[in-house]
Design a protein around this motif. Structure first.
Motif, PDB file in Angstrom:
ATOM      1  N   MET A 110       0.828  -1.206   0.000  1.00  0.00           N
ATOM      2  CA  MET A 110       0.000   0.000   0.000  1.00  0.00           C
ATOM      3  C   MET A 110       0.863   1.256   0.000  1.00  0.00           C
ATOM      4  O   MET A 110       0.549   2.241  -0.662  1.00  0.00           O
ATOM      5  CB  MET A 110      -0.933   0.003   1.212  1.00  0.00           C
ATOM      6  CG  MET A 110      -2.187  -0.807   1.012  1.00  0.00           C
ATOM      7  SD  MET A 110      -3.406  -0.462   2.294  1.00  0.00           S
ATOM      8  CE  MET A 110      -2.704  -1.367   3.655  1.00  0.00           C
ATOM      9  N   ALA A 111       1.940   1.211   0.766  1.00  0.00           N
ATOM     10  CA  ALA A 111       2.845   2.364   0.801  1.00  0.00           C
ATOM     11  C   ALA A 111       3.435   2.630  -0.582  1.00  0.00           C
ATOM     12  O   ALA A 111       3.502   3.778  -1.034  1.00  0.00           O
ATOM     13  CB  ALA A 111       3.956   2.114   1.823  1.00  0.00           C
ATOM     14  N   ASN A 112       3.817   1.580  -1.264  1.00  0.00           N
ATOM     15  CA  ASN A 112       4.382   1.733  -2.605  1.00  0.00           C
ATOM     16  C   ASN A 112       3.346   2.261  -3.595  1.00  0.00           C
ATOM     17  O   ASN A 112       3.665   3.047  -4.491  1.00  0.00           O
ATOM     18  CB  ASN A 112       4.939   0.396  -3.097  1.00  0.00           C
ATOM     19  CG  ASN A 112       6.171  -0.043  -2.334  1.00  0.00           C
ATOM     20  OD1 ASN A 112       6.894   0.776  -1.780  1.00  0.00           O
ATOM     21  ND2 ASN A 112       6.418  -1.344  -2.288  1.00  0.00           N
ATOM     22  N   ALA A 113       2.094   1.821  -3.432  1.00  0.00           N
ATOM     23  CA  ALA A 113       1.041   2.210  -4.370  1.00  0.00           C
ATOM     24  C   ALA A 113       0.575   3.639  -4.160  1.00  0.00           C
ATOM     25  O   ALA A 113       0.111   4.294  -5.099  1.00  0.00           O
ATOM     26  CB  ALA A 113      -0.139   1.256  -4.250  1.00  0.00           C
ATOM     27  N   THR A 114       0.679   4.140  -2.926  1.00  0.00           N
ATOM     28  CA  THR A 114       0.101   5.445  -2.605  1.00  0.00           C
ATOM     29  C   THR A 114       1.132   6.525  -2.315  1.00  0.00           C
ATOM     30  O   THR A 114       0.796   7.715  -2.325  1.00  0.00           O
ATOM     31  CB  THR A 114      -0.807   5.323  -1.366  1.00  0.00           C
ATOM     32  OG1 THR A 114      -0.010   4.888  -0.248  1.00  0.00           O
ATOM     33  CG2 THR A 114      -1.942   4.344  -1.608  1.00  0.00           C
ATOM     34  N   GLY A 115       2.374   6.127  -2.016  1.00  0.00           N
ATOM     35  CA  GLY A 115       3.371   7.109  -1.620  1.00  0.00           C
ATOM     36  C   GLY A 115       3.261   7.526  -0.169  1.00  0.00           C
ATOM     37  O   GLY A 115       3.959   8.432   0.285  1.00  0.00           O
ATOM     38  N   ILE A 116       2.392   6.864   0.594  1.00  0.00           N
ATOM     39  CA  ILE A 116       2.246   7.154   2.020  1.00  0.00           C
ATOM     40  C   ILE A 116       3.346   6.430   2.785  1.00  0.00           C
ATOM     41  O   ILE A 116       3.634   5.260   2.523  1.00  0.00           O
ATOM     42  CB  ILE A 116       0.858   6.706   2.532  1.00  0.00           C
ATOM     43  CG1 ILE A 116      -0.259   7.435   1.776  1.00  0.00           C
ATOM     44  CG2 ILE A 116       0.733   6.971   4.033  1.00  0.00           C
ATOM     45  CD1 ILE A 116      -1.649   6.906   2.078  1.00  0.00           C
ATOM     46  N   PHE A 117       3.971   7.112   3.735  1.00  0.00           N
ATOM     47  CA  PHE A 117       5.036   6.534   4.523  1.00  0.00           C
ATOM     48  C   PHE A 117       4.539   5.278   5.235  1.00  0.00           C
ATOM     49  O   PHE A 117       3.468   5.275   5.840  1.00  0.00           O
ATOM     50  CB  PHE A 117       5.545   7.569   5.532  1.00  0.00           C
ATOM     51  CG  PHE A 117       6.583   7.064   6.491  1.00  0.00           C
ATOM     52  CD1 PHE A 117       7.683   6.348   6.037  1.00  0.00           C
ATOM     53  CD2 PHE A 117       6.464   7.314   7.844  1.00  0.00           C
ATOM     54  CE1 PHE A 117       8.650   5.890   6.921  1.00  0.00           C
ATOM     55  CE2 PHE A 117       7.425   6.870   8.745  1.00  0.00           C
ATOM     56  CZ  PHE A 117       8.526   6.142   8.272  1.00  0.00           C
TER      57      PHE A 117
END
Length: 387
Positions: A110-117
């Motif tokens: 999810m972090a990779n898909a959204t750019g969220i830390f």
């Protein structure tokens, strides 16, 4: 619990000073709500590698997830002086050593898909272990057909807006609510209600097997203490990860009950379980340790006989006087009666104040034989209790 009680008292004084007040009543005719309040469903493909399972949903709901994380961090800065954020940010850098799989890789995906830390997504995924209130009901109709209904109330102490008389986090949560169809081999394994990007399970149904919901149990022996102990020696299971594993792998009501009753936890909890047969309804009251577990069956003489109901207090104790949703809910269940058990009757109970309150984000309705899960966004117009 002491800090929460003190905070509740202070907040109660501030909020109730501006509350116009109301008489709690058992409402009727609330089902079905307007169609626009029904929650959208997404598929989680368990055949995909964990890092790919949430990419589509997380990308579509990125804005909602970011808004939630900002509210969580605001709360932590105000109430915990930034200490928990420091811990979580540290864990985020070392999440490979922090969470078991598949949750670790799902969150990283999810972090990779959204750019969220990734550390911020970790905050999001552990927050239910710390702060929520709820109401859960398992009931049977005259033919023994089993139903399960719940309100999920979230956002207590997280930003009361005196002008609009709402909780800021509760308002931010509603757009993130989704139904999930967890599939393997193109077939449904179970269904759940989630906040987008939350990989655990709080409310779920496994057709022809059992239904489930989880309510927080307040206590000193849990929450932050349990998380810190888990950081130190990895002792115990996260509640929502245990419930997801139960939904995925437990073959029936009895197996689910045993797993939920006999696994060490990071935080205390109430697990509410419904089966397929008359009388298969239970509230499992859990400490972090397995000793002291109480399994309260629907058939117990202290239960309703044809239903069992849990809020956030041990069933053998009186609820906190500032937060008595249990007695009004029982009153409405008795008024509804077994002959009116069904989605309409149970939704009316969940829509009756103060069971419905300013913290309520959604009501979920489940019927185990058909595998039906309906989730409806909830709002509580004034006059309405803050919790």
């Amino acid at each position: 619990m002491i800090l929460r009680a003190v905070g509740a008292c202070l907040l109660f004084v501030c909020v109730m000073a501006q509350d116009p007040g109301f008489n709690d009543t058992c409402v009727e005719g609330k089902y079905p709500p307007p169609a626009q309040r029904q929650v959208k469903e997404y598929v989680i493909n368990l055949d995909l590698p964990p890092e790919q399972r949430w990419q589509k949903l997380a990308s579509e709901k990125r804005h909602e997830i970011v808004a939630l994380i900002l509210e969580f961090k605001k709360f932590l800065m105000e109430w915990a002086s930034g200490e928990i954020i420091t811990i979580v940010d540290f864990l985020g850098e070392n999440i490979d050593d922090t969470l078991p799989n598949p949750y670790r890789d799902e969150i990283k995906g999810m972090a990779n898909a959204t750019g969220i830390f990734v550390g911020e997504l970790f905050v999001y995924n552990i927050f239910y272990e710390l702060f929520t209130v709820c109401t859960s009901i398992v009931a049977q109709d005259p033919a023994g057909k089993m139903y399960h209904a719940r309100n999920l109330d979230f956002g207590l102490f997280l930003g009361w807006d005196p002008k609009n008389r709402t909780w800021q986090l509760t308002d931010v949560l509603r757009p993130a609510i989704v139904n999930l169809d967890w599939q393997r081999g193109g077939k449904t394994v179970f269904k759940s209600v989630n906040y987008a990007g939350y990989v655990g399970v709080l409310t779920a149904i496994k057709q022809n097997k059992f239904t489930f919901s989880m309510d927080e149990r307040f206590g000193i022996d849990g929450g932050y203490l349990g998380i810190l102990e888990w950081i130190r020696d990895k002792k115990g299971s996260w509640m929502s990860f245990l419930s997801r594993e139960t939904m995925e792998y437990a073959p029936d009501f009895a197996a689910a009950r045993d797993k939920l009753a006999n696994t060490q936890l990071i935080a205390p909890a109430y697990f509410i379980l419904g089966g397929t047969k008359p009388g298969e309804g239970a509230v499992i009251t859990r400490n972090r340790e397995v000793n002291g577990t109480d399994v309260w069956m629907m058939t117990d003489k202290t239960a309703g006989g044809w239903y069992v109901l849990e809020t956030n207090y041990d069933h053998w104790k009186k609820p906190l006087f500032l937060d008595d949703r249990r007695d009004p809910a029982n009153k409405c269940m008795q008024k509804m009666s077994i002959k009116n058990t069904g989605f309409a009757g149970l939704f009316n109970v969940l829509s009756s104040k103060p069971v419905l309150n300013k913290l309520t984000t959604y009501s979920a309705l489940m019927q185990v034989d058909s595998g039906t899960l309906e989730t409806w966004l909830q709002y509580c117009p004034d006059p309405c209790e803050p919790w």
